[in-house]
Enzyme design. Structure first.
Site, PDB file in Angstrom:
ATOM      1  N   TYR A 180     -39.155 101.909 -81.500  1.00  0.00           N
ATOM      2  CA  TYR A 180     -37.737 101.689 -81.116  1.00  0.00           C
ATOM      3  C   TYR A 180     -37.668 100.745 -79.917  1.00  0.00           C
ATOM      4  O   TYR A 180     -36.769  99.908 -79.955  1.00  0.00           O
ATOM      5  CB  TYR A 180     -37.406 103.309 -80.481  1.00  0.00           C
ATOM      6  CG  TYR A 180     -35.929 103.260 -79.652  1.00  0.00           C
ATOM      7  CD1 TYR A 180     -35.092 102.945 -80.510  1.00  0.00           C
ATOM      8  CD2 TYR A 180     -36.095 103.318 -78.474  1.00  0.00           C
ATOM      9  CE1 TYR A 180     -33.509 103.036 -79.814  1.00  0.00           C
ATOM     10  CE2 TYR A 180     -34.790 103.448 -77.728  1.00  0.00           C
ATOM     11  CZ  TYR A 180     -33.563 103.013 -78.518  1.00  0.00           C
ATOM     12  OH  TYR A 180     -32.428 103.118 -77.737  1.00  0.00           O
ATOM     13  N   SER A 193     -30.636  98.657 -74.735  1.00  0.00           N
ATOM     14  CA  SER A 193     -31.410 100.049 -74.176  1.00  0.00           C
ATOM     15  C   SER A 193     -31.843  99.571 -72.981  1.00  0.00           C
ATOM     16  O   SER A 193     -32.654  98.400 -72.826  1.00  0.00           O
ATOM     17  CB  SER A 193     -32.195 100.545 -75.197  1.00  0.00           C
ATOM     18  OG  SER A 193     -33.028 101.733 -74.669  1.00  0.00           O
TER      19      SER A 193
END
Ligand SMILES: [Zn+2]
Length: 702
Positions: A591, A578
């Site tokens: 996250y 990510s």
């Protein structure tokens, strides 16, 4: 297990029945009737194996040049399958010209030359190539001719008791010709036989199949079906209640599925060559009855008989000792020995103009108690090779019930395998797609990026196992891909990447269904958004369970499979990371830090995997909203809230404007990067990251 033979009766032959629908047939043209009859015969696997056989009709057509009525032979063209063919699968040829070809024929040495004349007989510019069996149909003076290779018929044709059985079943109405390779000479032999034996309604072709005929399409179809049914009933009576192949000496192993999953990647690793292999496992009743029987070794060594079987399965299978499967050195030696035997066969039988030796690896591997494993350079071919060997097993069972099984003579087998016409056909085949031979496992395979990555790999020929914790969704995606790319190349497994046992089960399915693993796409993910003070331990753990532990567990399970392919050019692991694994994010510390852990895990694994030829790279997407299952839920609302915008309409625009290139990032964009890192174009890249985020300066690696 002991030497005592079990006494269960042999598996019987299926007895086919007519499936002719007269109401439907009444609506069809003569050519459509031929197609209908062909499809009926070919779609019934008790009648013929895949592709096997050919059918014909001599029909009256109008010549496009002269306007005159001419007799045209419609005959199944080269290649294809009579069960699924369409009208364009037939070659159409002027029957008068076909008969005139005999002026060019001086004897058996002219068989190859005669094939070259067939295109000159083409009617109506039909581009479908005529098959080498065309003379069998053109030289017989009958309106409708069927030539098929059903197991029950070949069992007679390949038995020392076959000729007597043919007389016993049909009196003199079905004739018998000794083995002759398909071609013009066989057509002439057949025509002469029928002339010398008026009244015969068909002829058994030794070691091969049967050819029969009738005056109408329906009568021909029903004649063929009844001949197969006669043969099946005769063989079933001969088998009686005796066990097949001398009885069982090795019982089916209840752990055979697990044994196959363990064995196949190791065999595949040892089968080095120009191209990687796909595997196919079967433990059906026929295979288990054969491999566990007393006569197994003797019969397996003889090889297959019908040319159709033998071209698909190679001259003979490799048989393994079930007690030694754990021993890598034993497996490697068995494969090396097989390759040496194949090379010796080639040297013994080759002719001055033979094509160079083909891949010497075994196609069929048989293991008592376990079953039948087949390998080929694509999954469909591997499956079909297994099915053809299943046909060969049936043939051996029936042949042994009425006499001794007779395999094809070695030199005859070689001459078919290395036939120059067959070689020309192989040379004409298009180059394989770049991913053919590769096996990929994609976690989160039902989601946007996972499914897009799988589709990209499938499109270029890979086989893919989709792993996802959502059973219904992953089955939906699998079914869609099966329709788009073919049923052989895609499988699904229910797998939660936080569950060690489910992960192992998914990799076992991949190994058993395809034979191993070349590519892991670790993609299954979640996302959450919360300020640090609002981040509960549960929320923190959930992110780390899926994104850090899940990536670790999947990579660890993939490792032993990936290592097996070092000698064949190595393997690739792609992590979906990510932007937030590189760039800090507000209100998403759980996250983002878990993604960072995964990114660093990839680098560690790149270091550790390099000696085994395992490359590990990461793709960092950003804001891939379309098709994402992460963005369906709270994450959308949470991120919109964090940016102070409407979650419905403004989010996509917000991310577009935030990117440097002002463009949406789509699942297909991520899939292209996955494809690059998975394939040979990136063969010299490992430990890398590719950002696919439409430009984000924060995520520039430094
Ligand atoms: Zn044939």
């Amino acid at each position: 297990m002991n030497a005592q033979t079990a006494l269960s009766a042999a598996i019987p032959f299926a007895v086919p029945a007519s499936r002719w629908d007269e109401a439907h047939a009444a609506t069809l043209s003569p050519a459509q009737l031929l197609l209908y009859r062909s499809n009926l015969l070919g779609s019934d696997l008790t009648v013929t194996n895949f592709g096997g056989g050919n059918t014909s009709a001599k029909l009256t057509e109008t010549d496009p040049l002269t306007g005159e009525a001419v007799e045209v032979l419609w005959v199944k063209g080269s290649g294809g399958d009579i069960g699924s063919m369409k009208l364009d699968g037939f070659a159409t040829l002027y029957q008068a010209k076909l008969l005139g070809l005999e002026a060019h024929y001086a004897g058996p040495d002219d068989d190859d030359k005669m094939v070259g004349f067939l295109p000159h007989c083409t009617f109506n510019l039909n581009g479908r190539a005529a098959s080498i069996d065309t003379p069998l149909h053109s030289l017989l003076p009958f309106a409708h001719v069927d030539h098929v290779h059903p197991d029950a018929i070949i069992a007679l044709a390949a038995s020392s008791g076959g000729e007597d059985a043919t007389k016993a079943i049909w009196g003199g109405t079905i004739g018998w010709l000794p083995w002759k390779r398909p071609g013009y000479t066989l057509g002439v032999m057949l025509r002469d036989y029928v002339r010398a034996n008026p009244g015969v309604k068909g002829v058994m072709l030794a070691g091969h199949g049967i050819i029969c005929w009738a005056d109408t399409a329906k009568a021909c179809y029903e004649h063929t079906i009844s001949l197969i049914a006669d043969a099946a009933r005769y063989l079933n009576a001969a088998q009686g209640s005796r066990p097949a192949f001398g009885g069982e000496v090795v019982a089916p192993n209840p752990d055979r599925a697990a044994i196959a999953a363990d064995l196949m990647p190791r065999l595949r690793g040892f089968m080095t060559g120009a191209r990687r292999k796909l595997g196919h496992f079967s433990d059906d009743a026929e295979a288990l009855e054969f491999v566990g029987s007393k006569d197994f070794q003797r019969l397996a060594a003889l090889g297959t008989s019908c040319p159709d079987h033998f071209l698909r399965t190679k001259i003979a299978p490799l048989t393994l000792d079930p007690a030694r499967l754990a021993d890598d050195a034993y497996l490697a030696q068995q494969i090396a020995d097989y390759r040496a035997l194949y090379a010796a066969y080639y040297e013994r039988c080759k002719r001055p103009n033979s094509p160079t030796m083909r891949d010497p690896n075994p196609v069929v591997v048989l293991v008592p108690g376990v079953g039948r494993i087949t390998f080929a350079t694509d999954k469909t071919t591997a499956r079909l090779a297994g099915e053809f060997y299943g046909n060969a097993i049936n043939v051996m069972r029936g042949a042994e019930a009425i006499g001794a099984y007779i395999a094809l003579d070695e030199q005859e087998a070689f001459d078919i395998e290395y036939w120059l016409l067959e070689e020309a056909k192989l040379q004409r085949m298009p180059a394989p797609k770049p991913m053919v031979g590769k096996i990929a496992l994609v976690t989160g395979g039902a989601g946007g990026i996972g499914a897009a990555s799988a589709a990209r790999l499938l499109k270029d020929g890979a086989c893919v196992l989709l792993a996802d914790r959502d059973a219904a969704a992953v089955e939906d995606v699998r079914a869609g891909f099966a329709k788009q790319f073919g049923k052989d190349v895609v499988r699904a497994a229910v797998c939660d990447v936080t569950d060690e046992a489910q992960i192992q089960a998914a990799f076992d399915i991949c190994a058993r269904e395809f034979g191993g693993l070349d590519i892991l796409v670790a993609n299954a993910g979640i996302a959450s958004s919360a300020a640090i003070e609002d981040t509960t331990l549960d929320l923190w753990n959930r992110n780390y369970d899926v994104l850090a532990r899940g990536y670790f567990l999947t990579a660890r399970a993939a490792w032993p499979l990936l290592k097996r392919m070092k000698e064949q050019g190595g393997t690739s692991v792609v992590f979906i990371g990510s932007k937030n694994g590189v760039a800090a994010a507000t209100n998403a510390s759980a996250y983002a830090s878990a993604k960072a852990a995964a990114n660093h895990l990839a680098r560690c694994l790149a270091l550790e995997g390099a000696p085994a030829g395992i490359r590990v790279n990461t793709v960092n997407p950003d804001a891939v909203i379309r098709g994402s299952r992460i963005w369906d839920g709270d994450w959308r609302k949470e991120r919109a809230g964090a940016h102070g915008i409407d979650p419905g309409s403004e989010l996509e625009e917000h991310y577009r404007q935030r990117s440097m290139l002002k463009r949406d990032v789509l699942p297909e964009d991520i899939a292209e990067a996955v494809y690059f890192l998975a394939g040979e174009m990136s063969a010299k890249s490992t430990g890398n990251m590719i950002n696919v985020d439409a430009g984000n300066a924060q995520a520039f690696t430094r």
